[in-house]
Motif scaffolding. Structure first.
Motif, PDB file in Angstrom:
ATOM      1  N   LEU A  35     -12.199  -0.489   4.529  1.00  6.91           N
ATOM      2  CA  LEU A  35     -11.130  -0.610   3.543  1.00  6.91           C
ATOM      3  C   LEU A  35     -10.374   0.709   3.393  1.00  6.91           C
ATOM      4  CD1 LEU A  35     -13.142  -2.530   0.832  1.00  6.91           C
ATOM      5  CD2 LEU A  35     -11.088  -3.387   1.965  1.00  6.91           C
ATOM      6  N   SER A  36      -9.068   0.645   3.242  1.00  5.10           N
ATOM      7  CA  SER A  36      -8.282   1.858   3.023  1.00  5.10           C
ATOM      8  C   SER A  36      -8.512   2.418   1.626  1.00  5.10           C
ATOM      9  CB  SER A  36      -6.793   1.585   3.235  1.00  5.10           C
ATOM     10  OG  SER A  36      -6.314   0.629   2.303  1.00  5.10           O
ATOM     11  N   GLN A  37      -8.905   1.561   0.689  1.00  6.87           N
ATOM     12  CA  GLN A  37      -9.168   1.993  -0.681  1.00  6.87           C
ATOM     13  C   GLN A  37     -10.140   1.006  -1.312  1.00  6.87           C
ATOM     14  OE1 GLN A  37      -5.504   2.908  -2.581  1.00  6.87           O
ATOM     15  NE2 GLN A  37      -6.445   3.571  -4.465  1.00  6.87           N
ATOM     16  N   LYS A  38     -11.117   1.524  -2.064  1.00  9.95           N
ATOM     17  CA  LYS A  38     -12.124   0.659  -2.683  1.00  9.95           C
ATOM     18  C   LYS A  38     -12.006   0.595  -4.198  1.00  9.95           C
ATOM     19  CE  LYS A  38     -15.463   1.298   1.005  1.00  9.95           C
ATOM     20  NZ  LYS A  38     -16.856   1.415   1.352  1.00  9.95           N
ATOM     21  N   ILE A  39     -11.458   1.632  -4.806  1.00  9.47           N
ATOM     22  CA  ILE A  39     -11.302   1.674  -6.261  1.00  9.47           C
ATOM     23  C   ILE A  39      -9.851   2.005  -6.578  1.00  9.47           C
ATOM     24  CG2 ILE A  39     -11.998   2.801  -8.404  1.00  9.47           C
ATOM     25  CD1 ILE A  39     -14.700   3.389  -7.089  1.00  9.47           C
ATOM     26  N   VAL A  40      -9.256   1.198  -7.459  1.00  9.10           N
ATOM     27  CA  VAL A  40      -7.861   1.383  -7.845  1.00  9.10           C
ATOM     28  C   VAL A  40      -7.782   1.362  -9.358  1.00  9.10           C
ATOM     29  CG1 VAL A  40      -5.528   0.441  -7.680  1.00  9.10           C
ATOM     30  CG2 VAL A  40      -7.096   0.194  -5.749  1.00  9.10           C
ATOM     31  N   ASN A  41      -7.022   2.279  -9.918  1.00  8.34           N
ATOM     32  CA  ASN A  41      -6.793   2.314 -11.354  1.00  8.34           C
ATOM     33  C   ASN A  41      -5.320   2.045 -11.628  1.00  8.34           C
ATOM     34  OD1 ASN A  41      -9.431   3.160 -12.484  1.00  8.34           O
ATOM     35  ND2 ASN A  41      -9.099   4.904 -11.146  1.00  8.34           N
ATOM     36  N   PHE A  42      -5.054   1.063 -12.491  1.00 12.98           N
ATOM     37  CA  PHE A  42      -3.699   0.717 -12.907  1.00 12.98           C
ATOM     38  C   PHE A  42      -3.553   1.022 -14.383  1.00 12.98           C
ATOM     39  CE2 PHE A  42      -3.336  -2.999  -9.656  1.00 12.98           C
ATOM     40  CZ  PHE A  42      -2.816  -2.144  -8.692  1.00 12.98           C
ATOM     41  N   ASP A  43      -2.320   1.305 -14.809  1.00  7.73           N
ATOM     42  CA  ASP A  43      -2.065   1.352 -16.241  1.00  7.73           C
ATOM     43  C   ASP A  43      -1.926  -0.089 -16.729  1.00  7.73           C
ATOM     44  OD1 ASP A  43       0.521   0.502 -15.573  1.00  7.73           O
ATOM     45  OD2 ASP A  43       1.388   2.497 -15.795  1.00  7.73           O
ATOM     46  N   SER A  44      -1.522  -0.308 -17.957  1.00  4.93           N
ATOM     47  CA  SER A  44      -1.502  -1.654 -18.516  1.00  4.93           C
ATOM     48  C   SER A  44      -0.316  -2.497 -18.041  1.00  4.93           C
ATOM     49  CB  SER A  44      -1.509  -1.593 -20.045  1.00  4.93           C
ATOM     50  OG  SER A  44      -0.333  -0.931 -20.493  1.00  4.93           O
ATOM     51  N   GLU A  45       0.661  -1.877 -17.412  1.00  7.73           N
ATOM     52  CA  GLU A  45       1.835  -2.613 -16.927  1.00  7.73           C
ATOM     53  C   GLU A  45       1.481  -3.466 -15.714  1.00  7.73           C
ATOM     54  OE1 GLU A  45       4.771  -2.659 -18.570  1.00  7.73           O
ATOM     55  OE2 GLU A  45       3.684  -1.437 -20.016  1.00  7.73           O
ATOM     56  N   ALA A  46       2.327  -4.446 -15.419  1.00  9.29           N
ATOM     57  CA  ALA A  46       2.144  -5.260 -14.212  1.00  9.29           C
ATOM     58  C   ALA A  46       2.191  -4.316 -13.012  1.00  9.29           C
ATOM     59  CB  ALA A  46       3.237  -6.308 -14.115  1.00  9.29           C
ATOM     60  N   SER A  47       1.253  -4.468 -12.096  1.00 10.45           N
ATOM     61  CA  SER A  47       1.136  -3.554 -10.970  1.00 10.45           C
ATOM     62  C   SER A  47       0.657  -4.298  -9.736  1.00 10.45           C
ATOM     63  CB  SER A  47       0.127  -2.440 -11.283  1.00 10.45           C
ATOM     64  OG  SER A  47       0.477  -1.744 -12.449  1.00 10.45           O
ATOM     65  N   SER A  48       0.903  -3.696  -8.576  1.00 13.87           N
ATOM     66  CA  SER A  48       0.382  -4.268  -7.332  1.00 13.87           C
ATOM     67  C   SER A  48       0.100  -3.157  -6.332  1.00 13.87           C
ATOM     68  CB  SER A  48       1.347  -5.295  -6.741  1.00 13.87           C
ATOM     69  OG  SER A  48       2.540  -4.670  -6.336  1.00 13.87           O
ATOM     70  N   ILE A  49      -0.717  -3.485  -5.342  1.00 16.67           N
ATOM     71  CA  ILE A  49      -1.108  -2.530  -4.305  1.00 16.67           C
ATOM     72  C   ILE A  49      -1.391  -3.300  -3.025  1.00 16.67           C
ATOM     73  CG2 ILE A  49      -3.566  -2.576  -4.905  1.00 16.67           C
ATOM     74  CD1 ILE A  49      -3.598   0.468  -4.231  1.00 16.67           C
ATOM     75  N   ILE A  50      -1.182  -2.641  -1.902  1.00 14.34           N
ATOM     76  CA  ILE A  50      -1.561  -3.211  -0.609  1.00 14.34           C
ATOM     77  C   ILE A  50      -2.717  -2.376  -0.073  1.00 14.34           C
ATOM     78  CG2 ILE A  50      -0.873  -3.671   1.769  1.00 14.34           C
ATOM     79  CD1 ILE A  50       1.995  -4.020   0.740  1.00 14.34           C
ATOM     80  N   ILE A  51      -3.822  -3.046   0.220  1.00 19.72           N
ATOM     81  CA  ILE A  51      -5.003  -2.398   0.794  1.00 19.72           C
ATOM     82  C   ILE A  51      -5.177  -2.963   2.197  1.00 19.72           C
ATOM     83  CG2 ILE A  51      -7.515  -2.145   0.606  1.00 19.72           C
ATOM     84  CD1 ILE A  51      -7.135  -2.171  -2.431  1.00 19.72           C
TER      85      ILE A  51
END
Length: 133
Positions: A35-51
């Motif tokens: 995996l390119s990333q195992k732990i992700v932290n988002f703020d409370s806003e709508a968010s997305s990420i590609i792993i």
């Protein structure tokens, strides 16, 4: 006689040490997903990420949100392309090695934790998304 017993014990211990080999147990495989990333932290806003993953042979093992497992029996978990929709999140697998994870705005008074379990053979890995309150 004492020397004979001493050397016999040393010989037996040495033989046992050399002859014992370690067998792999379930889950004791090398990382074959990468995996390119195992732990992700988002703020409370709508968010997305590609792993991304190096392998395309993995399959979806489980999904849980705030510790509650989601039913994934209707999902083709090994498909190279699939979408999992939920009121709070969306998980989309594309081309076998891209995972797009989107979370809606967190309006609750507690953090939201999304965990996605992946498996390839007897190797288990996962992604943890923590979204602030």
């Amino acid at each position: 006689m004492k020397n004979f017993i001493f050397y016999l014990v040393i010989l037996l211990v040495g033989f046992c040490t050399i002859s014992c080999k370690k067998n792999r147990i379930d889950g004791d495989w090398d990382d074959n997903i990468k995996l390119s990333q195992k732990i992700v932290n988002f703020d409370s806003e709508a968010s997305s990420i590609i792993i991304t993953t190096k392998s395309t042979n993995w399959w979806l093992n489980d999904i849980s949100i705030n510790g509650k497992s989601m039913d994934i029996t209707n999902i083709e978990v090994g498909a190279k392309n699939f979408v999992v929709n939920n009121l709070d999140f969306q998980i989309e697998r594309k081309e076998g090695n891209k995972i797009t994870i989107s979370l809606t705005r967190n309006n609750s008074n507690s953090e939201r934790i999304l965990q996605i379990g992946l498996q390839n053979g007897n190797y288990f890995d996962g992604i943890k998304i923590v979204q602030s309150k």
